[in-house]
Design a protein around this motif. Sequence first.
Motif, PDB file in Angstrom:
ATOM      1  N   ALA A 108      11.276   5.277 -14.630  1.00  0.00           N
ATOM      2  CA  ALA A 108      10.377   4.354 -13.927  1.00  0.00           C
ATOM      3  C   ALA A 108      10.796   4.164 -12.474  1.00  0.00           C
ATOM      4  CB  ALA A 108      10.350   3.013 -14.646  1.00  0.00           C
ATOM      5  N   ALA A 109      12.113   4.171 -12.228  1.00  0.00           N
ATOM      6  CA  ALA A 109      12.639   3.824 -10.900  1.00  0.00           C
ATOM      7  C   ALA A 109      12.835   5.029  -9.993  1.00  0.00           C
ATOM      8  CB  ALA A 109      13.962   3.089 -11.053  1.00  0.00           C
ATOM      9  N   GLU A 110      12.500   6.220 -10.460  1.00  0.00           N
ATOM     10  CA  GLU A 110      12.703   7.406  -9.628  1.00  0.00           C
ATOM     11  C   GLU A 110      11.923   7.300  -8.317  1.00  0.00           C
ATOM     12  OE1 GLU A 110      12.438  12.289  -9.979  1.00  0.00           O
ATOM     13  OE2 GLU A 110      11.825  11.003 -11.663  1.00  0.00           O
ATOM     14  N   ARG A 111      12.641   7.368  -7.206  1.00  0.00           N
ATOM     15  CA  ARG A 111      12.093   7.270  -5.842  1.00  0.00           C
ATOM     16  C   ARG A 111      11.371   5.937  -5.590  1.00  0.00           C
ATOM     17  NH1 ARG A 111      10.454  12.098  -7.647  1.00  0.00           N
ATOM     18  NH2 ARG A 111       8.260  11.497  -7.638  1.00  0.00           N
ATOM     19  N   ALA A 112      11.755   4.897  -6.295  1.00  0.00           N
ATOM     20  CA  ALA A 112      11.090   3.595  -6.125  1.00  0.00           C
ATOM     21  C   ALA A 112      11.499   2.925  -4.828  1.00  0.00           C
ATOM     22  CB  ALA A 112      11.416   2.683  -7.305  1.00  0.00           C
ATOM     23  N   ASP A 113      10.531   2.238  -4.231  1.00  0.00           N
ATOM     24  CA  ASP A 113      10.817   1.425  -3.047  1.00  0.00           C
ATOM     25  C   ASP A 113      11.306   0.036  -3.427  1.00  0.00           C
ATOM     26  OD1 ASP A 113       9.890   3.256  -0.887  1.00  0.00           O
ATOM     27  OD2 ASP A 113       7.999   3.101  -1.970  1.00  0.00           O
ATOM     28  N   ALA A 132      14.595   5.168  -4.141  1.00  0.00           N
ATOM     29  CA  ALA A 132      14.507   5.489  -2.713  1.00  0.00           C
ATOM     30  C   ALA A 132      15.093   4.367  -1.872  1.00  0.00           C
ATOM     31  CB  ALA A 132      13.055   5.740  -2.327  1.00  0.00           C
ATOM     32  N   GLN A 133      14.843   3.131  -2.308  1.00  0.00           N
ATOM     33  CA  GLN A 133      15.347   1.951  -1.604  1.00  0.00           C
ATOM     34  C   GLN A 133      16.014   1.023  -2.612  1.00  0.00           C
ATOM     35  OE1 GLN A 133      15.082   1.427   1.678  1.00  0.00           O
ATOM     36  NE2 GLN A 133      13.713   3.131   2.201  1.00  0.00           N
ATOM     37  N   LYS A 134      17.208   0.546  -2.284  1.00  0.00           N
ATOM     38  CA  LYS A 134      17.939  -0.334  -3.200  1.00  0.00           C
ATOM     39  C   LYS A 134      17.454  -1.777  -3.021  1.00  0.00           C
ATOM     40  CE  LYS A 134      22.217   2.332  -3.585  1.00  0.00           C
ATOM     41  NZ  LYS A 134      23.692   2.280  -3.424  1.00  0.00           N
ATOM     42  N   LEU A 181       0.827  -1.195   0.000  1.00  0.00           N
ATOM     43  CA  LEU A 181       0.000   0.000   0.000  1.00  0.00           C
ATOM     44  C   LEU A 181       0.876   1.266   0.000  1.00  0.00           C
ATOM     45  CD1 LEU A 181      -2.996   0.843   0.086  1.00  0.00           C
ATOM     46  CD2 LEU A 181      -2.766   1.022   2.578  1.00  0.00           C
ATOM     47  N   GLY A 182       0.724   2.061  -1.066  1.00  0.00           N
ATOM     48  CA  GLY A 182       1.449   3.315  -1.171  1.00  0.00           C
ATOM     49  C   GLY A 182       2.900   3.179  -1.575  1.00  0.00           C
ATOM     50  N   LYS A 183       3.391   1.965  -1.799  1.00  0.00           N
ATOM     51  CA  LYS A 183       4.789   1.775  -2.175  1.00  0.00           C
ATOM     52  C   LYS A 183       4.982   2.077  -3.666  1.00  0.00           C
ATOM     53  CE  LYS A 183       5.962   0.650   1.920  1.00  0.00           C
ATOM     54  NZ  LYS A 183       6.068  -0.715   2.390  1.00  0.00           N
ATOM     55  N   HIS A 184       6.116   2.680  -3.994  1.00  0.00           N
ATOM     56  CA  HIS A 184       6.451   2.992  -5.384  1.00  0.00           C
ATOM     57  C   HIS A 184       7.232   1.818  -5.975  1.00  0.00           C
ATOM     58  CE1 HIS A 184       5.129   7.148  -5.005  1.00  0.00           C
ATOM     59  NE2 HIS A 184       5.746   7.197  -3.837  1.00  0.00           N
ATOM     60  N   ILE A 185       6.653   1.200  -6.995  1.00  0.00           N
ATOM     61  CA  ILE A 185       7.254   0.002  -7.599  1.00  0.00           C
ATOM     62  C   ILE A 185       7.580   0.293  -9.058  1.00  0.00           C
ATOM     63  CG2 ILE A 185       6.986  -2.449  -8.099  1.00  0.00           C
ATOM     64  CD1 ILE A 185       6.900  -1.904  -5.152  1.00  0.00           C
ATOM     65  N   ASP A 226       1.923   1.978  -6.098  1.00  0.00           N
ATOM     66  CA  ASP A 226       2.037   2.973  -7.171  1.00  0.00           C
ATOM     67  C   ASP A 226       3.036   2.394  -8.175  1.00  0.00           C
ATOM     68  OD1 ASP A 226       2.289   5.158  -8.806  1.00  0.00           O
ATOM     69  OD2 ASP A 226       3.403   6.380  -7.362  1.00  0.00           O
ATOM     70  N   VAL A 227       2.532   1.879  -9.302  1.00  0.00           N
ATOM     71  CA  VAL A 227       3.350   1.098 -10.235  1.00  0.00           C
ATOM     72  C   VAL A 227       3.663   1.923 -11.479  1.00  0.00           C
ATOM     73  CG1 VAL A 227       3.487  -1.028 -11.602  1.00  0.00           C
ATOM     74  CG2 VAL A 227       2.244  -1.013  -9.425  1.00  0.00           C
ATOM     75  N   ARG A 228       4.926   1.910 -11.873  1.00  0.00           N
ATOM     76  CA  ARG A 228       5.332   2.556 -13.119  1.00  0.00           C
ATOM     77  C   ARG A 228       6.080   1.537 -13.965  1.00  0.00           C
ATOM     78  NH1 ARG A 228       7.831   8.532 -13.191  1.00  0.00           N
ATOM     79  NH2 ARG A 228       5.662   8.929 -12.592  1.00  0.00           N
TER      80      ARG A 228
END
Length: 439
Positions: A379-384, A408-410, A315-319, A351-353
């Motif tokens: 696509a990966a900008e600020r991704a979790d 955001a997270q590796k 929920l709310g994670k950037h993927i 939040d999928v890109r």
Amino acid sequence: MRVSVIGCGYLGAVHAASMAELGHEVIGVDVDQRKVAALNEARAPFYEPGFEDLLARTLATGRLRFSTDISDATGSQVHFVCVGTPQKRGEYAADMRYVEAAVESMLGVLAPGELVVGKSTVPVGTAGRLAELVGEKAPGAMLAWNPEFLREGFAVQDTLHPDRLVYGLPADQGRETAERMLDEVYAAIVARRTPKVVTDYATAEMVKTAANSFLATKISFINAMAELCEATGADVKQLADAIGYDDRIGRKFLNAGLGFGGGCLPKDIRAFMARAGELGADQALTFLREVDNINMRRRIRMVELAREVCDGSLLGKHIAVLGAAFKPDSDDIRDSPALNVAAQLQLQGADVRVTDPAAIESSRRLWPQLDYAATPEEAAERADAVLVLTEWRQYRELDPVAFGRVVAQKRVLDGRNALDREAWTAAGWSYRALGRRAG
């Protein structure tokens, strides 16, 4: 020879241009006016490496053109049927409407001595039925079945340099004539001593579905081993390497991951099961149901793995999803595991890109609810978390150090076991893949 190709989708368009490359005069016929117009302007309606160059080259010779009028096929000595056989809605069986319509449309232009050649993947028994129709409505014309074995991304090579030719020929006096005509069509290929199997209709029809069923079984086998590896702590990539050295097994198609998709393997194995049931031999192919089930479970497991690495909630994670096509070097998104996973992640609140080198536009038309990016970095900008779900070369060759500055997270999930795990972990990434220990 003068050759017609009925149906100018992926298979037919490549086949038509390849036949012109072999020196034949070719007319491609399709009911889609926009597709025909694009092909006549040397614009490929799909992504396939090398095809647009081949198309432009053969059109320039004057030996190739495309039309929406079946009467333009009049006078062709050989007529190839290259239309699709999709899965019926709500059933496993193949939808044969397009093949039947293509053959029926040709009956008015067929002349004695001409040869209809089926290349579409069809249920066993189709060729015999169509041969009776051709014999009844166009006396003196013949029918053969010549299955295709194209790999998307290598279609031009596989058409001009196939690893084998299969001829399914009539059992009557037309057999020798049909074989001679096919040999003339493929003269340059036959001259290279390409292996040739001359057989009956039923065997030729089964070759393609049997081959696809075997490949699907091999993929699902290693993915079943991946499930066991996750339960035991074993490493499925090393397992595949070890058993692949056995030449009875081989390493090809033993890459564990997200499983197969596309317009061939899934629908072909289901149609094979359906036809076996119609023939009263359904028990012979019950194992294919589990092959299909294993394949679909991989998609579910990838979503679960994404949730695990995202601290138990999407929920709310950037993927970021790298890949939309079902395989690299293609824009084919039919039954794409990557898009299926992306959609499931979104449904669970992420939040999928999505990005892909070739399939963004086709993906956007079919899956407009997803967000798309032009590059992996966008696509990966600020991704979790980053999910690699199609093994494009561009993704395999990403610099994990530079790429790590974007997110955001590796956290990387290698859905195709395509990345260099050591390089990514050395760059500070947490690495997860189906069937392998966390890195």
